[in-house]
Design a protein around this motif. Structure first.
Motif, mmCIF file in Angstrom:
data_model
loop_
_atom_site.group_PDB
_atom_site.id
_atom_site.type_symbol
_atom_site.label_atom_id
_atom_site.label_comp_id
_atom_site.label_asym_id
_atom_site.label_seq_id
_atom_site.Cartn_x
_atom_site.Cartn_y
_atom_site.Cartn_z
ATOM 1 N N THR A 141 88.455 -1.296 5.936
ATOM 2 C CA THR A 141 88.993 -1.764 4.366
ATOM 3 C C THR A 141 88.076 -2.670 3.918
ATOM 4 O O THR A 141 87.013 -3.231 4.618
ATOM 5 C CB THR A 141 90.442 -2.081 4.626
ATOM 6 O OG1 THR A 141 90.960 -2.341 3.298
ATOM 7 C CG2 THR A 141 90.638 -3.388 5.265
ATOM 8 N N ILE A 142 88.487 -3.444 2.786
ATOM 9 C CA ILE A 142 87.649 -4.308 2.108
ATOM 10 C C ILE A 142 87.781 -5.550 2.849
ATOM 11 O O ILE A 142 88.903 -5.978 3.591
ATOM 12 C CB ILE A 142 87.816 -4.496 0.627
ATOM 13 C CG1 ILE A 142 89.558 -4.417 0.533
ATOM 14 C CG2 ILE A 142 87.449 -3.175 -0.033
ATOM 15 C CD1 ILE A 142 89.790 -4.877 -1.025
ATOM 16 N N MET A 143 87.231 -6.499 2.681
ATOM 17 C CA MET A 143 87.069 -8.165 3.153
ATOM 18 C C MET A 143 87.711 -8.911 2.316
ATOM 19 O O MET A 143 87.028 -8.957 0.989
ATOM 20 C CB MET A 143 85.856 -8.377 3.752
ATOM 21 C CG MET A 143 86.109 -9.633 4.477
ATOM 22 S SD MET A 143 84.381 -10.028 5.146
ATOM 23 C CE MET A 143 84.374 -9.039 6.781
ATOM 24 N N ILE A 144 88.994 -9.494 2.229
ATOM 25 C CA ILE A 144 89.591 -10.190 1.312
ATOM 26 C C ILE A 144 89.086 -11.719 1.121
ATOM 27 O O ILE A 144 88.802 -12.371 2.289
ATOM 28 C CB ILE A 144 91.018 -10.402 1.581
ATOM 29 C CG1 ILE A 144 91.696 -8.789 1.727
ATOM 30 C CG2 ILE A 144 91.845 -10.984 0.787
ATOM 31 C CD1 ILE A 144 91.554 -7.989 0.614
ATOM 32 N N GLY A 145 88.974 -12.165 -0.064
ATOM 33 C CA GLY A 145 88.403 -13.389 -0.078
ATOM 34 C C GLY A 145 89.130 -14.267 -1.047
ATOM 35 O O GLY A 145 90.392 -13.788 -1.549
ATOM 36 N N GLY A 197 79.774 -7.540 12.851
ATOM 37 C CA GLY A 197 79.134 -7.140 14.075
ATOM 38 C C GLY A 197 77.448 -7.633 13.645
ATOM 39 O O GLY A 197 77.064 -7.972 12.650
ATOM 40 N N ASP A 198 76.783 -7.329 14.879
ATOM 41 C CA ASP A 198 75.063 -7.383 14.303
ATOM 42 C C ASP A 198 74.789 -6.277 13.246
ATOM 43 O O ASP A 198 74.074 -6.337 12.353
ATOM 44 C CB ASP A 198 74.283 -6.990 15.440
ATOM 45 C CG ASP A 198 74.579 -8.053 16.723
ATOM 46 O OD1 ASP A 198 74.796 -9.008 16.396
ATOM 47 O OD2 ASP A 198 74.785 -7.393 17.781
ATOM 48 N N LEU A 199 75.577 -5.273 13.098
ATOM 49 C CA LEU A 199 75.566 -4.248 12.047
ATOM 50 C C LEU A 199 77.054 -4.037 11.652
ATOM 51 O O LEU A 199 77.979 -3.857 12.615
ATOM 52 C CB LEU A 199 75.213 -2.927 12.572
ATOM 53 C CG LEU A 199 75.172 -1.645 11.606
ATOM 54 C CD1 LEU A 199 74.517 -1.852 10.413
ATOM 55 C CD2 LEU A 199 74.693 -0.388 12.482
ATOM 56 N N THR A 200 77.521 -3.940 10.594
ATOM 57 C CA THR A 200 78.921 -3.670 10.271
ATOM 58 C C THR A 200 78.939 -2.463 8.957
ATOM 59 O O THR A 200 78.152 -2.615 7.859
ATOM 60 C CB THR A 200 79.502 -4.788 9.484
ATOM 61 O OG1 THR A 200 79.590 -6.080 10.376
ATOM 62 C CG2 THR A 200 80.838 -5.030 8.885
ATOM 63 N N GLN A 209 84.846 -3.811 -3.083
ATOM 64 C CA GLN A 209 84.415 -4.877 -2.390
ATOM 65 C C GLN A 209 84.210 -5.939 -3.507
ATOM 66 O O GLN A 209 83.204 -5.903 -4.186
ATOM 67 C CB GLN A 209 83.411 -4.818 -1.546
ATOM 68 C CG GLN A 209 83.173 -6.234 -0.706
ATOM 69 C CD GLN A 209 84.424 -6.794 0.004
ATOM 70 O OE1 GLN A 209 84.891 -6.263 0.971
ATOM 71 N NE2 GLN A 209 84.854 -7.966 -0.257
ATOM 72 N N SER A 210 85.016 -7.049 -3.722
ATOM 73 C CA SER A 210 84.522 -8.309 -4.421
ATOM 74 C C SER A 210 83.660 -9.079 -3.862
ATOM 75 O O SER A 210 83.294 -8.988 -2.594
ATOM 76 C CB SER A 210 85.807 -8.889 -5.042
ATOM 77 O OG SER A 210 86.524 -9.430 -3.712
ATOM 78 N N ALA A 211 83.018 -9.914 -4.495
ATOM 79 C CA ALA A 211 81.961 -10.884 -4.267
ATOM 80 C C ALA A 211 82.769 -11.588 -3.021
ATOM 81 O O ALA A 211 83.706 -12.025 -3.201
ATOM 82 C CB ALA A 211 81.561 -11.890 -5.204
ATOM 83 N N ASN A 212 82.043 -11.691 -1.838
ATOM 84 C CA ASN A 212 82.450 -12.613 -0.759
ATOM 85 C C ASN A 212 81.409 -13.040 0.043
ATOM 86 O O ASN A 212 80.493 -12.240 0.350
ATOM 87 C CB ASN A 212 83.355 -11.587 0.057
ATOM 88 C CG ASN A 212 84.089 -12.164 1.201
ATOM 89 O OD1 ASN A 212 83.587 -12.886 1.918
ATOM 90 N ND2 ASN A 212 85.236 -11.814 1.520
ATOM 91 N N PRO A 213 81.219 -14.346 0.407
ATOM 92 C CA PRO A 213 80.169 -14.849 0.975
ATOM 93 C C PRO A 213 79.914 -14.240 2.600
ATOM 94 O O PRO A 213 78.916 -14.360 3.032
ATOM 95 C CB PRO A 213 80.491 -16.377 1.206
ATOM 96 C CG PRO A 213 81.820 -16.375 1.011
ATOM 97 C CD PRO A 213 82.308 -15.270 0.207
ATOM 98 N N ARG A 214 80.886 -13.565 3.111
ATOM 99 C CA ARG A 214 80.864 -13.031 4.468
ATOM 100 C C ARG A 214 79.804 -11.414 4.420
ATOM 101 O O ARG A 214 79.677 -11.069 5.243
ATOM 102 C CB ARG A 214 82.129 -12.801 5.130
ATOM 103 C CG ARG A 214 82.947 -13.996 5.388
ATOM 104 C CD ARG A 214 84.016 -13.873 6.158
ATOM 105 N NE ARG A 214 83.839 -13.432 7.487
ATOM 106 C CZ ARG A 214 84.539 -12.649 8.290
ATOM 107 N NH1 ARG A 214 85.691 -12.549 7.935
ATOM 108 N NH2 ARG A 214 84.488 -12.487 9.609
ATOM 109 N N ASP A 216 76.947 -9.797 3.984
ATOM 110 C CA ASP A 216 75.439 -10.190 3.991
ATOM 111 C C ASP A 216 74.636 -8.871 4.140
ATOM 112 O O ASP A 216 75.134 -7.663 4.169
ATOM 113 C CB ASP A 216 75.194 -11.291 5.223
ATOM 114 C CG ASP A 216 75.620 -10.789 6.420
ATOM 115 O OD1 ASP A 216 75.742 -9.515 6.755
ATOM 116 O OD2 ASP A 216 75.731 -11.756 7.104
ATOM 117 N N GLU A 217 73.304 -9.003 4.818
ATOM 118 C CA GLU A 217 72.504 -8.004 4.863
ATOM 119 C C GLU A 217 72.770 -7.031 5.958
ATOM 120 O O GLU A 217 72.275 -5.891 6.311
ATOM 121 C CB GLU A 217 70.863 -8.215 4.993
ATOM 122 C CG GLU A 217 70.679 -9.058 6.333
ATOM 123 C CD GLU A 217 71.145 -10.609 6.290
ATOM 124 O OE1 GLU A 217 71.089 -11.239 7.321
ATOM 125 O OE2 GLU A 217 71.574 -10.791 5.399
#
Length: 423
Positions: A141-145, A197-200, A209-214, A216-217
């Motif tokens: 699911t999405i990551m909640i911020g 993970g190392d890959l998510t 997904q809204s903007a979330n600092p978690r 990343d690449e």
């Protein structure tokens, strides 16, 4: 891609372990990815509870069952019903005390190239840390911020806190036991669940997904892994009659983990009885239909049903807004009436309604009953306003643009190649 185009076995065919969260909403999105990986020659061993053995093996994976009575769908559903996400975390931690030693013992003689885990399967992440192997997280699911939480009303905030507080002591105690027994160095770093993970891999659309600092690449959004092909089942006669009737079909389901209240289902009786429509009311295994009274003539009650098969013929889907259900509804071009049961589902509902494909009824989030009149109005709006169906069709048509299971498998296979080379 045809079979002749599959990569030769080699670094890309490294052994992968998948550590699952034993709940349908978590297992189902992973299976098309695992099927695609095994089709490409990757050797996948999938750990989950016995209820999922058949579907795991059908995906081409080697099945390994969790020890009996450790953790299964009924345990997660019970924790969800009685205490929400906080109690679910406590139950997960309790299971980790058994599942981590089990996993480490099983993997001791044959360490995989990488461990993939459901983003809530703490024992999978800890096993990878203990074995020193790369990690792949499947984020279903999405990551909640913080931005997502800012839309809650004060009453919704109060109810979410009220629901969470009773489960906090048990969760803290369970965490202390896990850390004391296995060491702080193995425990997932803050902020904890859901774990990257190392890959998510996110089998959800990027636009949800809204903007979330978690984010990343290392995070790959591949869109849903739903397959609408090859699912022509043969429903039992009474259900087939409802599905094939001339009136529009309204499907009501609050998913496999969130049991609707008797009051909600009676409100459905009242709200939908007079509509020129067929109603399929899915109440789950924990509601006794006898308690609800006699259903209206246009309503059929079932504990469960083949959701995708039904959605193909559905005019309006009344849903809790869990990620799987929401995406399946959109994939079939069905407008949604969303009745979220927790904050994550409200966030999903708001994204969908902002894009014009649904109507949201927020009452349950503040522990209020859904009025029958408002439910009826929402369903009538979804039935008669063609713009909602147009938006649902447009959103559904876009769901495959990020590649789905194929894109996920490609990202994982590339990751495995790199992990193998750097061993």
């Amino acid at each position: 891609m045809n079979d002749s185009a599959l990569p030769e076995k080699g670094p890309g065919s490294s052994r992968l372990v998948m550590v699952g969260m034993p709940a349908a909403g978590h297992v189902n999105p992973s299976l098309p990815i695992m099927r695609e990986l095994t089709r490409r020659g990757v050797n996948v061993t999938y750990y989950t509870s016995d209820e999922f053995q058949a579907v795991v093996e059908d995906a081409g994976c080697e099945f390994r069952g969790y020890p009996a009575n450790t953790l299964g769908p009924a345990d997660i559903a019970e924790a969800t019903r009685t205490g929400g996400p906080v109690r679910v975390v406590a139950r997960i931690l309790q299971a980790t005390e058994t599942l981590l030693p089990f996993l480490l013992t099983d993997l001791e003689a044959d360490c995989p190239a990488a461990i993939a885990f459901d983003s809530n399967a703490i024992w999978g992440r800890m096993a990878a840390a203990s074995l020193g192997v790369p990690t792949i997280s499947l984020m279903t699911t999405i990551m909640i911020g913080g931005k997502d939480l800012s839309g809650l009303t004060s009453r919704e905030w109060f109810q979410s806190v009220r629901e969470a507080v009773p489960g906090v002591p048990a969760t803290r105690s369970a965490k202390r036991r896990v850390v004391r027994r296995f060491g702080k160095q193995l425990y997932p770093p803050a902020p904890g669940l859901p774990m990257r993970g190392d890959l998510t891999i996110f089998p959800v659309p990027r636009w949800m997904q809204s903007a979330n600092p978690r984010i990343d690449e290392r995070c790959h959004f591949v869109g849903p892994t739903i397959s609408l092909e090859g699912r022509n089942g043969h429903p039992e006669p009474e259900l087939a009659t409802v599905l094939d009737g001339p009136e529009p079909l309204i499907l009501v389901s609050l998913g496999t983990l969130h049991a609707g209240s008797d009051a909600f289902f009676r409100a459905c009786f009242e709200a939908l009885a007079g509509l020129p429509a067929r109603v399929l009311l899915t109440i789950g295994p924990h509601v006794d239909p006898a308690r609800l009274g006699r259903p209206p003539a246009n309503t059929l009650i079932r504990a469960s049903m083949p959701q995708l098969e039904v959605l193909r013929r559905t005019a309006v889907f009344v849903t809790h807004g869990g990620m799987n259900s929401a995406l399946e509804g959109l994939a079939c071009g069905v407008p949604l009436v969303l009745v979220p049961q927790q904050v994550e589902q409200l966030v999903i509902a708001r994204v969908i309604t902002d894009r014009g494909a649904g109507v949201v009824l927020r009452h349950n989030l503040s522990n209020r009953p859904v009025p029958a009149a408002e439910l009826r109005a929402a369903v009538e709006h979804a039935l008669t306003d063609s713009s909602l169906r147009t938006a649902a069709h447009a959103m559904g048509s876009s769901l495959g643009e990020e590649g789905g299971a194929v894109a996920a498998a490609e990202a994982i296979q590339s990751f495995l190649c790199g992990a193998t080379k750097h061993k």
